[in-house]
Every structure is written in C-alpha cells, then in structure tokens.
Design an enzyme around this catalytic site. Sequence first.
Site, PDB file in Angstrom:
ATOM      1  N   SER A  55      48.668  31.944  43.817  1.00  0.00           N
ATOM      2  CA  SER A  55      48.032  32.426  42.597  1.00  0.00           C
ATOM      3  C   SER A  55      48.370  33.878  42.286  1.00  0.00           C
ATOM      4  O   SER A  55      48.238  34.315  41.144  1.00  0.00           O
ATOM      5  CB  SER A  55      46.513  32.257  42.687  1.00  0.00           C
ATOM      6  OG  SER A  55      45.994  32.927  43.823  1.00  0.00           O
ATOM      7  N   ASP A  99      36.191  39.130  43.511  1.00  0.00           N
ATOM      8  CA  ASP A  99      37.617  38.877  43.669  1.00  0.00           C
ATOM      9  C   ASP A  99      38.294  40.228  43.900  1.00  0.00           C
ATOM     10  O   ASP A  99      38.471  41.015  42.968  1.00  0.00           O
ATOM     11  CB  ASP A  99      38.175  38.207  42.410  1.00  0.00           C
ATOM     12  CG  ASP A  99      39.656  37.857  42.549  1.00  0.00           C
ATOM     13  OD1 ASP A  99      40.296  38.328  43.516  1.00  0.00           O
ATOM     14  OD2 ASP A  99      40.183  37.129  41.678  1.00  0.00           O
ATOM     15  N   HIS A 145      43.144  39.304  43.593  1.00  0.00           N
ATOM     16  CA  HIS A 145      43.913  39.247  42.351  1.00  0.00           C
ATOM     17  C   HIS A 145      43.715  40.545  41.567  1.00  0.00           C
ATOM     18  O   HIS A 145      42.886  41.377  41.929  1.00  0.00           O
ATOM     19  CB  HIS A 145      43.489  38.032  41.524  1.00  0.00           C
ATOM     20  CG  HIS A 145      43.702  36.739  42.236  1.00  0.00           C
ATOM     21  ND1 HIS A 145      42.718  36.143  43.013  1.00  0.00           N
ATOM     22  CD2 HIS A 145      44.786  35.927  42.324  1.00  0.00           C
ATOM     23  CE1 HIS A 145      43.189  35.020  43.533  1.00  0.00           C
ATOM     24  NE2 HIS A 145      44.437  34.865  43.134  1.00  0.00           N
TER      25      HIS A 145
END
Length: 413
Positions: A137, A385, A388
């Site tokens: 990702s 998160d 990312h």
Amino acid sequence: MRLSSVLETTPLAEQKPEPPLAEPKTEDSLAEQKTVSSLPSSPTFDFPGNESQTSQNDAKKCDIFKGDWIPDPSGPRYTNESCHVMEAHQNCMKNGRPDSGYFYWRWSPRDCDLPKFNPQSFLDMMRNKSMAFIGDSISRNHVQSLLCILSQVEQADEVYHDKEYRSKRWHFLSHNFTLSVIWSPFLIKAAIFEDMNGASSSEIQLYLDKLDNLWTDQFNKFDYAVIAGGKWFLKTAIYHENGTITGCHYCPGKNITELGYEYAYRKAVELVLNFITGSEHKPMVLFRTTTPDHFENGEWFSGGYCNRTVPFREGEVNMKDVDGVMRNIELEEVEKAAGIGSEKGLMLKILDTTQLSLLRPDGHPGPYRQFQPFPKDQNAKVQNDCLHWCLPGPIDSWNDLVMELLVNGDKYR
C-alpha cells in the site's frame, strides 16, 4: 506486525519549536485549513525544465539521498480539489487535520541541486511508454502522489482496477502513457488470509522460491518499474521452499524452526532481482527501500500514535532495528544485481527513501485517516496511521528523486 523496536526520539516536550513557515495561525485560519479553500484550487507552479536538472552535479560527491528538509514557502503542488485519485484515509486536510506546517518543506540534498518534479517534462518523457509501481500500500500511496502532481498537466483516466481496488491502471490519453500500481506486498508467492481491515484468520504462507506472477506476468510490458517490499515480512508467516515447510517467522507453538524475517526478506529480494537481471526485457528499474513508520508509545494495534508537527533534524531520531536490517539487505542485494544487470544492458538503481522519510514524523495521517475522528470527544480512542503519508505530504518529494534518477540515472549508483 509482531516485531518492532521502540522508536528512539527526542521526547515531545523537548522538541524545539519551529518558526511558522506559513501565515500566523488564528482560530479562523485554522478552521479554513480544514477545507480546500485555504489553498488555491488551481495553483500556478513554476517548474524548472529538464535543462536545469542536475547536469552540473559531481556524481562522485553527490548523494541525493543525504540531505535535509528545508523550509519551502511555496507549499503543496496540488490540493484535494485539483487531485481526485487520493484515497480517503490519506486526504488529511479533508479529514480535519488542523495543522498545515507539514506542507512547507522540501528535500534538499547537501551536495547537489534537486529540482522539483516537472510534470510536463515527465509526461513528455513518458510519451508512448508504460510505468508500474509494484509493492504494497505504500507503493499505492506513492503512485497516488505521482498522479496528483501530474494532474496539474493532465488528468488520468482509470482504465482498470481489481476487485479490492488494490491494483489499478491509468491512461494519459494525450501522451499515450500508461501508469499502473500492482499490489504484491511480498513480491513473492503468498497465501494471505486477511480481510481489508488487517484481521487475519490464519498464518500467511510464504513461498520463498516462487515469485508472485501477478507482476512477473506483466513485467515485459513496462518501460519503467518502481519495486518495493518490506513491512509485510514482519507479520507471522510460515515459510515454504522446494515443496516443504522449512521454517517460519513468529510462530510459537507450531514446532517449526524460527528462521526470522531477515532470512525470508533476503531470499525474496534475491529472487526478485535474479528475475529482473535474468529477463530478456530491460526496463529501467528503481528498487525503493523500506519505509519507516513513526508510531510512538505503541504500534498500530496497541494505541501507538504520531502527533509531531515538524520534521526531525539529523541526529534527533534513530532508525528502528528492523528498518536498518531491511534497508541493508536491499542495498547489498541491489548493488550486487546492478553490477550483473549493467553488463546485460539493464539500468537498476536504488531509490533510497528510508533515511529522508525517517525525518518526517509530521507527515502521516495519524488519527485523520478517517473523517473528523474527534467530532464529539477530543479524547476518543481512534486508530492512528503512522505509516502511510498524507496527500499532499512528504511522499511528494519521493517523485523529485524518481525524476532525477530517470533523467540522470547514469550518474548515481
């Protein structure tokens, strides 16, 4: 991810405040930052042409991966209004992140100039070409950053996506340029039993002597490829070689030899690079190094968070052991493969984003991976998160490095 070490950092209370790089923030201006109206919806950018790319650099002394994050008052190159491809959980501004200082920095190598990514020059270079980002990702995060920057010149048409929207393909009609992202988190064959939220019903089965044909079957279509692995190898996994189970990573109670993630990752990287150097097809390949996370006081599953708002200076943070181990494997194996590849007409380069990314704890969504995470309770427990990157954000600078390697790749190891 089971295995990690404590992120060694300067305590938050000891961080030195940075002078504001944008206008002083009032309550009204903070409110405005939560909407796209705080940035121009159709910004005008002055991008240098390729003629100003680093032709004057002395390659022997220049390392574009060593440098500093310096103030950049010009700010982001796009907004969430000008770019329509970013995923919701990376759209930090729309999700309500109240600060915007993380927009106003750019990566600056110490011994050479690094121009900002020129979207028009890039698209001209890619006319009638195909490029793929292959990995997990983070690779998808990276390709979305690239698409957002390119959207200042041309919006891409999405022409393919898989069932889970993990692999996608876009086409730039006026340049006949095809850009793909291929979700292959291990790069090798794997049986994964996770849902979209990361909940696993069984151990991952990893086949250390077989590549993932999802990307290898398409490899000969690409003129350029950016490949990366890393973080998924920290998960519990059973290792298979030559048709039998040979070991595992973190599988207590299984009566299987603990071989560790280092063993599996080196095997995987070697297998990937052997395939690339042995292929008759010779695209330009960039192997991107592992991405550090910035979870503090826990991991993603145990309450870890990332609430810093300025970059680290060099010396203020140490790389986690696992990131150092993975990066060393990548550097060693790519160096060996690049020597073999160059004799066969293959250009294989390292895209070493690990250290420069380590200095940007301020660029992650944190709790703003979801829309308005604190609508009623500022102390609500939400998942953070810290792996990312927000869009716009520090990951945009990765594309400056990609552009430099594409234009002047023969100057760098």
